[in-house]
Scaffold this motif. Structure first.
Motif, PDB file in Angstrom:
ATOM      1  N   SER A 170      50.443  44.434  38.541  1.00 18.16           N
ATOM      2  CA  SER A 170      50.399  45.174  37.287  1.00 18.16           C
ATOM      3  C   SER A 170      48.947  45.481  36.960  1.00 18.16           C
ATOM      4  O   SER A 170      48.099  44.598  36.966  1.00 18.16           O
ATOM      5  N   GLY A 171      48.666  46.732  36.696  1.00 16.50           N
ATOM      6  CA  GLY A 171      47.316  47.120  36.347  1.00 16.50           C
ATOM      7  C   GLY A 171      46.511  47.513  37.563  1.00 16.50           C
ATOM      8  O   GLY A 171      46.841  47.166  38.697  1.00 16.50           O
ATOM      9  N   PRO A 172      45.425  48.260  37.350  1.00 16.60           N
ATOM     10  CA  PRO A 172      44.564  48.699  38.452  1.00 16.60           C
ATOM     11  C   PRO A 172      43.898  47.516  39.149  1.00 16.60           C
ATOM     12  O   PRO A 172      43.269  46.684  38.508  1.00 16.60           O
ATOM     13  N   ASN A 173      44.073  47.414  40.444  1.00 17.12           N
ATOM     14  CA  ASN A 173      43.461  46.356  41.235  1.00 17.12           C
ATOM     15  C   ASN A 173      43.011  46.997  42.544  1.00 17.12           C
ATOM     16  O   ASN A 173      43.686  46.916  43.562  1.00 17.12           O
ATOM     17  N   TRP A 174      41.846  47.657  42.507  1.00 16.80           N
ATOM     18  CA  TRP A 174      41.450  48.534  43.585  1.00 16.80           C
ATOM     19  C   TRP A 174      40.619  47.850  44.670  1.00 16.80           C
ATOM     20  O   TRP A 174      40.586  48.311  45.797  1.00 16.80           O
ATOM     21  N   GLU A 175      39.911  46.785  44.336  1.00 17.60           N
ATOM     22  CA  GLU A 175      39.142  46.013  45.302  1.00 17.60           C
ATOM     23  C   GLU A 175      38.175  46.893  46.102  1.00 17.60           C
ATOM     24  O   GLU A 175      37.972  46.696  47.309  1.00 17.60           O
ATOM     25  N   ILE A 176      37.570  47.853  45.442  1.00 18.53           N
ATOM     26  CA  ILE A 176      36.709  48.791  46.163  1.00 18.53           C
ATOM     27  C   ILE A 176      35.350  48.190  46.513  1.00 18.53           C
ATOM     28  O   ILE A 176      34.624  48.737  47.337  1.00 18.53           O
ATOM     29  N   LEU A 177      34.998  47.061  45.907  1.00 11.68           N
ATOM     30  CA  LEU A 177      33.703  46.447  46.186  1.00 11.68           C
ATOM     31  C   LEU A 177      33.761  45.447  47.333  1.00 11.68           C
ATOM     32  O   LEU A 177      32.725  44.906  47.735  1.00 11.68           O
ATOM     33  N   GLY A 178      34.952  45.184  47.839  1.00 12.09           N
ATOM     34  CA  GLY A 178      35.067  44.270  48.967  1.00 12.09           C
ATOM     35  C   GLY A 178      34.862  42.820  48.571  1.00 12.09           C
ATOM     36  O   GLY A 178      35.051  42.422  47.422  1.00 12.09           O
ATOM     37  N   SER A 179      34.422  42.029  49.539  1.00  6.79           N
ATOM     38  CA  SER A 179      34.321  40.581  49.344  1.00  6.79           C
ATOM     39  C   SER A 179      32.913  40.108  48.995  1.00  6.79           C
ATOM     40  O   SER A 179      32.697  38.917  48.781  1.00  6.79           O
TER      41      SER A 179
END
Length: 283
Positions: A93-102
């Motif tokens: 639920s909700g935006p969870n884009w993980e565009i910054l990586g680890s």
């Protein structure tokens, strides 16, 4: 040594008598010995403002660095949305884009909070609020400030206040994402539509206040209706300018209401996520 004066005259102020002083103590100003002539409790407003802002700063700092209890299906805290790092809690639920990586190892809230925080820090109302509440510049109307000089917002860091319009542009997509979160808040824990819980209503109120505060911004009003020579030739922009002006008249109230609502919404998600109680469901 006592200073004698003629009957009916006021003794000279110590600073004006020696030809020194700045601001209201300058020799060109009236020689009034008292700092101000206000007899009301003028200090209550700046003191209450400082206390309210300080309480929010302490709470938001704790929650931003906590990096825990910010997701309870279908609710995601507004402090952590959108979640842009890989270390975000698993969400559907909700935006969870993980565009910054680890590579980002700190709390994901620290990535996104810079935009709404910058928007509020540079807001015209909040400038007045914390200038008076924390810096006593000035502490209140008709009360002289204790500073000996004034440079305005022409030097670092206050010159960054001129970035308010750009923070407004950044605040718009943040408000849009919070609206998306609110829509998803009407799903149940199995992500089926038709859920209405107490959290759903809290999210709805918070998003409404966030939009009202954002659109009541002085920059928004100028963007909508500024630089127009003839409103009659731009009826749509004139109507929007009128609506923005009405909201702008309540900008202070909306600033506080939205500040409180976003903290309440985050705290509610924290209580549900930490297991303090279950989200009451109406249907």
């Amino acid at each position: 040594m006592a200073t004698s004066t003629e009957p009916g005259t006021q003794p000279p102020h110590p600073r004006t008598a020696t030809g020194t002083g700045t601001g209201v103590r300058h020799p060109s100003r009236a020689a009034i010995a008292t700092r101000h002539l206000r007899t009301d409790r003028w200090w209550l407003a700046p003191a209450a403002t400082a206390a309210g802002l300080l309480a929010f700063i302490v709470y938001s700092t704790w929650r931003a660095f906590a990096n825990a209890d910010y997701y309870a299906a279908p609710y995601v805290s507004p402090f952590y949305s959108p979640c842009l790092a890989e270390n975000c809690a698993p969400m559907r639920s909700g935006p969870n884009w993980e565009i910054l990586g680890s590579w980002w190892g700190l709390s994901p809230a620290l990535i996104i909070l810079v935009f709404p925080l910058g928007f509020r820090l540079t807001c015209y109302y909040y400038r007045k609020a914390y200038y008076r509440g924390f810096w006593a510049s000035p502490p209140a109307c008709a009360v002289a400030e204790p500073h000996t000089s004034y440079t305005g917002e022409t030097r670092f860091p206050l010159i960054l206040q001129n970035m308010h319009r750009y923070f407004f542009y950044a605040a718009l997509p943040v408000a849009g994402i919070l609206t998306y979160d609110t829509v998803l808040a009407f799903r149940d824990e199995h992500y089926a539509w038709g859920h209405l819980g107490l959290g759903s209503l809290i999210f709805l109120v918070n998003t409404t206040l966030i939009w009202a505060y954002t659109l009541s911004c002085h920059s928004c009003r100028h963007i909508v209706g500024g630089r127009l020579r003839h409103f009659s030739r731009h009826p749509v922009r004139y109507r929007l300018w009128g609506w923005a002006g009405k909201l702008n008249g309540r900008h202070m109230q909306l600033a506080w209401a939205s500040l409180i609502s976003v903290a309440v919404t985050d705290f509610y998600v924290y209580l549900v996520a930490s297991g303090a109680f279950d989200d009451p469901r109406f249907f």
